[in-house]
Design an enzyme around this catalytic site. Structure first.
Site, short mmCIF file in Angstrom:
data_model
loop_
_atom_site.label_atom_id
_atom_site.label_comp_id
_atom_site.label_asym_id
_atom_site.label_seq_id
_atom_site.Cartn_x
_atom_site.Cartn_y
_atom_site.Cartn_z
N LYS A 1 39.70 -46.07 33.05
CA LYS A 1 39.99 -44.89 33.88
C LYS A 1 40.81 -43.89 33.10
O LYS A 1 40.52 -42.68 33.10
CB LYS A 1 40.72 -45.33 35.15
CG LYS A 1 41.06 -44.21 36.13
CD LYS A 1 42.45 -43.62 35.93
CE LYS A 1 43.55 -44.58 36.33
NZ LYS A 1 44.90 -43.93 36.26
N THR B 1 49.12 -42.21 36.57
CA THR B 1 48.43 -41.68 35.39
C THR B 1 47.18 -41.00 35.89
O THR B 1 46.25 -41.64 36.38
CB THR B 1 48.09 -42.80 34.40
OG1 THR B 1 49.30 -43.37 33.91
CG2 THR B 1 47.29 -42.25 33.22
N LYS C 1 50.95 -38.59 28.24
CA LYS C 1 50.45 -39.95 28.52
C LYS C 1 49.08 -40.15 27.89
O LYS C 1 48.76 -41.26 27.43
CB LYS C 1 50.39 -40.17 30.03
CG LYS C 1 49.89 -41.56 30.44
CD LYS C 1 50.82 -42.68 29.95
CE LYS C 1 50.26 -44.08 30.29
NZ LYS C 1 50.40 -44.40 31.71
#
Length: 288
Positions: A240, A97, A172
Site C-alpha cells: 500500500k 501513512t 515517509k
C-alpha cells in the site's frame, strides 16, 4: 493536560493512545471495531466514543491512525466524521501513512472550519509504538507543530517539522524507498551466505560492525535466517505504501527502478500467501 480524541486502535494506534493517557491527558478513543475500543478503555481508563464525530466533541486535538486515504476521508469528512463534531481551534494530527494529496485536501477542508491540521506519519513499527520510541515526520504550520510537539513526544524519540502540509507524507515515502531497497539487499545477502555454506549469524556479527550495518540487519537477520516472519510491518501494508510512493514519483518525475522492482517482489510474496508476513519475508521468495 489536553483533551484528546484518538481514532484508530490498530497495532500502532492502540499503544500510542495508551502513552497519551499514561502521560495524564484525557483520551477518548474511537475504533471501527467497537470491542477494541472497549478493550482499550478497560486497560487504560479514558473513554470510548461511538463515532469519530463524538470522539472530536470538546477536544483540543484529535489524532488519527487509520489504514489508507479512503479510511482517512471517511473518518474526517464522512457523515459522522471528525469535522462534524469539531470545534473552532481543534487540531487534527494524522499519523496515517497516506498520500500527500489527501493531507493537503483534508487540511484545506479543516481550515474552512477553523481547524488546524498536521500530517505526521510515523516510523518505528509496532515495537517503536509500544516503547514510545517512534520517529515522526511532520508537515504543517510551525506554530501548530510547536503546540503539538509536547503531546507527540509522549510516543516519539524523534520529531521533526519537514515543511508545509504534505511534507510529512513525502518524507515517509523517502523512508519506505530506503527500507524497500535495504530489505531486498539483506535478503539476497543472507540467502547467498546460506547457499555458500557460511554461518549466517556469524557473517552478520562481523559485517554489522562495518559499512553494511543497518537497523534491518541488526533487528531482522535472525528471524530471516530462521524463516520466521511475524515480527513487524506486514507485506500488504508495505505494498500500500509503495503504491503511494510510485504514484508520487510518476507525478514528480523521480525514477525509482529498484523500488518498483521490490514492489513486484512483494507481490510474489503475497502470491505465496505471505501478505501478513513482515517485510523481511522477501528472503522467502529466494528459497522457492
Amino acid at each position: 493536560m489536553a483533551n484528546i480524541g484518538f481514532i484508530g486502535l490498530g497495532v500502532m494506534g492502540y499503544p500510542m493512545a495508551g502513552h497519551l493517557q499514561r502521560a495524564g491527558h484525557n483520551v477518548t478513543v474511537y475504533n471501527r471495531t467497537a470491542s477494541k475500543a472497549r478493550q482499550w478503555v478497560a486497560e487504560h481508563a479514558g473513554s470510548a466514543a461511538d463515532t469519530p464525530a463524538l470522539a472530536a466533541v470538546d477536544q483540543d486535538y484529535v489524532m488519527l491512525c487509520v489504514g489508507n486515504d479512503d479510511d482517512l476521508r471517511s473518518v474526517v469528512t464522512g457523515e459522522d466524521g471528525v469535522l462534524t463534531g469539531a470545534k473552532n481551534g481543534l487540531v487534527l494530527v494524522d499519523h496515517t501513512t497516506a498520500s500527500a494529496d489527501v493531507a493537503r485536501e483534508l487540511a484545506a477542508l479543516a481550515a474552512k472550519q477553523g481547524v488546524g491540521f498536521l500530517d505526521a506519519p510515523v516510523s518505528g513499527g509496532q515495537s517503536g509504538a509500544e516503547k514510545g520510541q517512534l520517529t515522526i515526520m511532520v508537515g504543517g504550520d510551525e506554530a501548530v507543530f510547536d503546540l503539538l510537539r509536547p503531546v507527540m513526544k509522549c510516543y516519539a524519540r524523534m520529531l521533526q517539522l519537514m515543511g508545509p502540509v504534505g511534507s510529512g507524507q513525502l518524507t515517509k515515502m523517502v523512508n519506505q524507498i530506503c527500507i524497500a531497497g535495504l530489505v531486498q539487499g539483506l535478503a539476497e545477502a543472507l540467502n547467498f551466505a546460506q547457499n555458500a555454506g557460511l554461518n549466517g549469524e556469524a557473517v552478520v556479527e562481523v559485517i554489522s560492525k562495518g559499512a553494511a550495518q543497518s537497523w534491518q540487519m541488526e533487528n531482522r537477520h535472525k528471524t530471516m535466517l530462521a524463516g520466521e516472519f511475524d515480527y513487524g510491518f506486514a507485506v500488504d501494508w508495505m505494498r500500500k505504501d509503495l503504491a503511494i510512493v510510485l504514484a508520487e514519483a510518476q507525478r514528480n518525475g523521480a525514477q525509482l527502478p529498484v523500488t518498483a522492482l521490490v514492489d513486484q517482489f512483494y507481490s510474489d510474496v503475497q502470491a505465496m500467501g505471505g501478505g501478513r508476513w513482515d517485510t523481511s519475508s522477501l528472503i522467502a521468495r529466494l528459497k522457492r
